[in-house]
Structure formats: C-alpha cells, structure tokens
Design a protein around this motif. Sequence first.
Motif, PDB file in Angstrom:
ATOM      1  N   ARG A  15     -62.918  30.269  10.414  1.00 29.10           N
ATOM      2  CA  ARG A  15     -62.052  29.171   9.988  1.00 29.10           C
ATOM      3  C   ARG A  15     -62.753  27.882  10.386  1.00 29.10           C
ATOM      4  O   ARG A  15     -63.326  27.792  11.460  1.00 29.10           O
ATOM      5  N   PHE A  16     -62.719  26.889   9.497  1.00 29.69           N
ATOM      6  CA  PHE A  16     -63.452  25.661   9.780  1.00 29.69           C
ATOM      7  C   PHE A  16     -62.763  24.443   9.194  1.00 29.69           C
ATOM      8  O   PHE A  16     -61.934  24.556   8.301  1.00 29.69           O
ATOM      9  N   GLN A  17     -63.119  23.305   9.751  1.00 29.59           N
ATOM     10  CA  GLN A  17     -62.699  22.008   9.247  1.00 29.59           C
ATOM     11  C   GLN A  17     -63.886  21.389   8.520  1.00 29.59           C
ATOM     12  O   GLN A  17     -65.023  21.696   8.850  1.00 29.59           O
ATOM     13  N   ALA A  18     -63.588  20.508   7.602  1.00 29.33           N
ATOM     14  CA  ALA A  18     -64.672  19.832   6.892  1.00 29.33           C
ATOM     15  C   ALA A  18     -64.306  18.373   6.661  1.00 29.33           C
ATOM     16  O   ALA A  18     -63.136  18.012   6.618  1.00 29.33           O
ATOM     17  N   MET A  19     -65.331  17.559   6.563  1.00 34.08           N
ATOM     18  CA  MET A  19     -65.161  16.173   6.132  1.00 34.08           C
ATOM     19  C   MET A  19     -65.886  16.054   4.804  1.00 34.08           C
ATOM     20  O   MET A  19     -66.951  16.645   4.626  1.00 34.08           O
ATOM     21  N   ASN A  20     -65.281  15.320   3.896  1.00 37.99           N
ATOM     22  CA  ASN A  20     -65.852  15.221   2.568  1.00 37.99           C
ATOM     23  C   ASN A  20     -65.595  13.817   2.035  1.00 37.99           C
ATOM     24  O   ASN A  20     -64.939  13.015   2.670  1.00 37.99           O
ATOM     25  N   ARG A  21     -66.117  13.572   0.875  1.00 31.36           N
ATOM     26  CA  ARG A  21     -65.879  12.308   0.175  1.00 31.36           C
ATOM     27  C   ARG A  21     -65.114  12.620  -1.101  1.00 31.36           C
ATOM     28  O   ARG A  21     -65.434  13.589  -1.795  1.00 31.36           O
ATOM     29  N   VAL A  22     -64.139  11.805  -1.412  1.00 29.09           N
ATOM     30  CA  VAL A  22     -63.290  12.022  -2.576  1.00 29.09           C
ATOM     31  C   VAL A  22     -64.118  12.158  -3.846  1.00 29.09           C
ATOM     32  O   VAL A  22     -63.854  13.027  -4.682  1.00 29.09           O
ATOM     33  N   GLU A  23     -65.154  11.337  -3.974  1.00 28.54           N
ATOM     34  CA  GLU A  23     -65.933  11.352  -5.214  1.00 28.54           C
ATOM     35  C   GLU A  23     -66.732  12.641  -5.402  1.00 28.54           C
ATOM     36  O   GLU A  23     -67.215  12.922  -6.494  1.00 28.54           O
ATOM     37  N   PHE A  24     -66.879  13.456  -4.353  1.00 31.25           N
ATOM     38  CA  PHE A  24     -67.607  14.719  -4.464  1.00 31.25           C
ATOM     39  C   PHE A  24     -66.682  15.903  -4.756  1.00 31.25           C
ATOM     40  O   PHE A  24     -67.159  17.018  -4.932  1.00 31.25           O
ATOM     41  N   LEU A  25     -65.392  15.671  -4.784  1.00 33.40           N
ATOM     42  CA  LEU A  25     -64.435  16.763  -4.953  1.00 33.40           C
ATOM     43  C   LEU A  25     -64.304  17.208  -6.394  1.00 33.40           C
ATOM     44  O   LEU A  25     -64.271  16.403  -7.311  1.00 33.40           O
ATOM     45  N   ASP A  26     -64.193  18.516  -6.546  1.00 37.26           N
ATOM     46  CA  ASP A  26     -63.728  19.097  -7.798  1.00 37.26           C
ATOM     47  C   ASP A  26     -62.916  20.333  -7.436  1.00 37.26           C
ATOM     48  O   ASP A  26     -62.951  20.816  -6.305  1.00 37.26           O
ATOM     49  N   ALA A  27     -62.133  20.829  -8.400  1.00 32.92           N
ATOM     50  CA  ALA A  27     -61.226  21.942  -8.134  1.00 32.92           C
ATOM     51  C   ALA A  27     -61.976  23.190  -7.668  1.00 32.92           C
ATOM     52  O   ALA A  27     -61.492  23.921  -6.794  1.00 32.92           O
ATOM     53  N   LEU A  32     -63.111  27.214  -3.468  1.00 29.44           N
ATOM     54  CA  LEU A  32     -64.129  27.920  -2.693  1.00 29.44           C
ATOM     55  C   LEU A  32     -63.977  27.662  -1.195  1.00 29.44           C
ATOM     56  O   LEU A  32     -64.098  28.586  -0.379  1.00 29.44           O
ATOM     57  N   ALA A  33     -63.717  26.417  -0.822  1.00 33.25           N
ATOM     58  CA  ALA A  33     -63.525  26.088   0.594  1.00 33.25           C
ATOM     59  C   ALA A  33     -62.343  26.859   1.161  1.00 33.25           C
ATOM     60  O   ALA A  33     -62.408  27.387   2.283  1.00 33.25           O
ATOM     61  N   ASP A  34     -61.281  26.945   0.393  1.00 35.31           N
ATOM     62  CA  ASP A  34     -60.100  27.695   0.831  1.00 35.31           C
ATOM     63  C   ASP A  34     -60.448  29.172   1.034  1.00 35.31           C
ATOM     64  O   ASP A  34     -60.121  29.759   2.071  1.00 35.31           O
ATOM     65  N   GLN A  35     -61.126  29.759   0.073  1.00 37.64           N
ATOM     66  CA  GLN A  35     -61.509  31.177   0.174  1.00 37.64           C
ATOM     67  C   GLN A  35     -62.466  31.421   1.329  1.00 37.64           C
ATOM     68  O   GLN A  35     -62.442  32.490   1.950  1.00 37.64           O
ATOM     69  N   ALA A  36     -63.296  30.434   1.644  1.00 37.12           N
ATOM     70  CA  ALA A  36     -64.301  30.588   2.698  1.00 37.12           C
ATOM     71  C   ALA A  36     -63.708  30.401   4.097  1.00 37.12           C
ATOM     72  O   ALA A  36     -64.367  30.699   5.087  1.00 37.12           O
ATOM     73  N   GLY A  37     -62.477  29.883   4.179  1.00 33.40           N
ATOM     74  CA  GLY A  37     -61.841  29.749   5.484  1.00 33.40           C
ATOM     75  C   GLY A  37     -61.557  28.338   5.942  1.00 33.40           C
ATOM     76  O   GLY A  37     -61.153  28.118   7.085  1.00 33.40           O
ATOM     77  N   CYS A  38     -61.734  27.358   5.068  1.00 37.22           N
ATOM     78  CA  CYS A  38     -61.436  25.977   5.447  1.00 37.22           C
ATOM     79  C   CYS A  38     -59.933  25.829   5.636  1.00 37.22           C
ATOM     80  O   CYS A  38     -59.150  26.251   4.792  1.00 37.22           O
ATOM     81  N   TYR A  39     -59.535  25.235   6.757  1.00 36.20           N
ATOM     82  CA  TYR A  39     -58.114  25.017   6.998  1.00 36.20           C
ATOM     83  C   TYR A  39     -57.750  23.532   7.053  1.00 36.20           C
ATOM     84  O   TYR A  39     -56.577  23.180   7.051  1.00 36.20           O
TER      85      TYR A  39
END
Length: 177
Positions: A15-27, A32-39
């Motif tokens: 399980r992991f946390q991530a920081m991202n940028r809005v402009e890099f997001l897509d569905a 994939l992040a959810d399936q990989a364990g991002c909480y």
Amino acid sequence: KDICRGMIEFDWDVRFQAMNRVEFLDAELIRLADQAGCYQMSFGIETGDPVVQKEINKELDFEHAKEMFDVFYDETDIDVRAFMTVGLPGEREETLEKNKGVVKYLNLDDVSGATICFPAPGTPLYNQMKAEGRLLVEDWSKYKSPDGLLFDHEYYDSLEEIEAVRDEFLDWFEYDY
C-alpha cells in the motif's frame, strides 16, 4: 503506469501514497494506481484563483481536475488530498473565497495543509522575485523559518496577515466544510 502495471503483475501486496500533478492524470492511471495499492494521492493545487494561478505559471485546468477526481471518487477508494498555498504573488482579498470554492468544486477529501508561500532559492518564483527586485531577504538561512515577509507582496503587509488567512482557511476546512 508501467510501475503500477508491474506491481499488479507481480502481485505485490504493497500500500502506498503518491504525489502527482493534475495535468498528468488520466482515468487509466487512476485505476492502475488503485489496483496497485495506492490509498492516497496528493496534488499541488496551490490556489483556486485564476489570476494567482497565472502569476505563478500554474494554470490548472479545473474542469479536467474535476473529471479526474470524480474517477477517484466513483471508481476507487483512494483518498484525494490537495496542497494549498497562502500568500502567493497576486493574491488578494477574494482569493480565500476562490480557494474555498475550488476545494468544494473538486470535492476534496482533505487539504494536506495550507503552506505559506516563500520563494525558495533556486526556484522560478525566487528568480522572478529577484529579477523584479521584490526579495526582502536574500539570506537563504531565513527561508527555513521566516520571521517576516520574504518578498514585497502587493496585498499583504506582514507575515502575520498571511498566517491569519491561512488559519482562517484551515479552520473553514476543518469545521465548516
């Protein structure tokens, strides 16, 4: 995406946390992040004021952000957080209300604090402030815990004013949102 795919493929129980940028997001990335364990995923929104966004060269597409955050809320259990910043160049009285508005619009789970803007040495903002002659402090050691304004702000006259706006925003989020 490739890292998430690898974690899924190798069935890593992480399980992991991530920081991202809005402009890099897509569905796809969100799923994939959810399936990989991002909480939890956090984003630097900084401000909901388009004038201030332009001033700091961070013109976010809030419609895209809303679409992507809705994917988080509708399809995953990932907690969505934002970093907000108070005291940015161009900020003025109505900015606080615009910040509240974007938090409501994006339906954020949490605001991971509201930091006070400081132009960290070496950053584009620092270089811009220096070029404009707006830096009030050039001693880098003062940037870690300033005791006053670090740059000439067109709206605020003191660090205490900015701290009061930050506290008002955090109180609003904690008690009224």
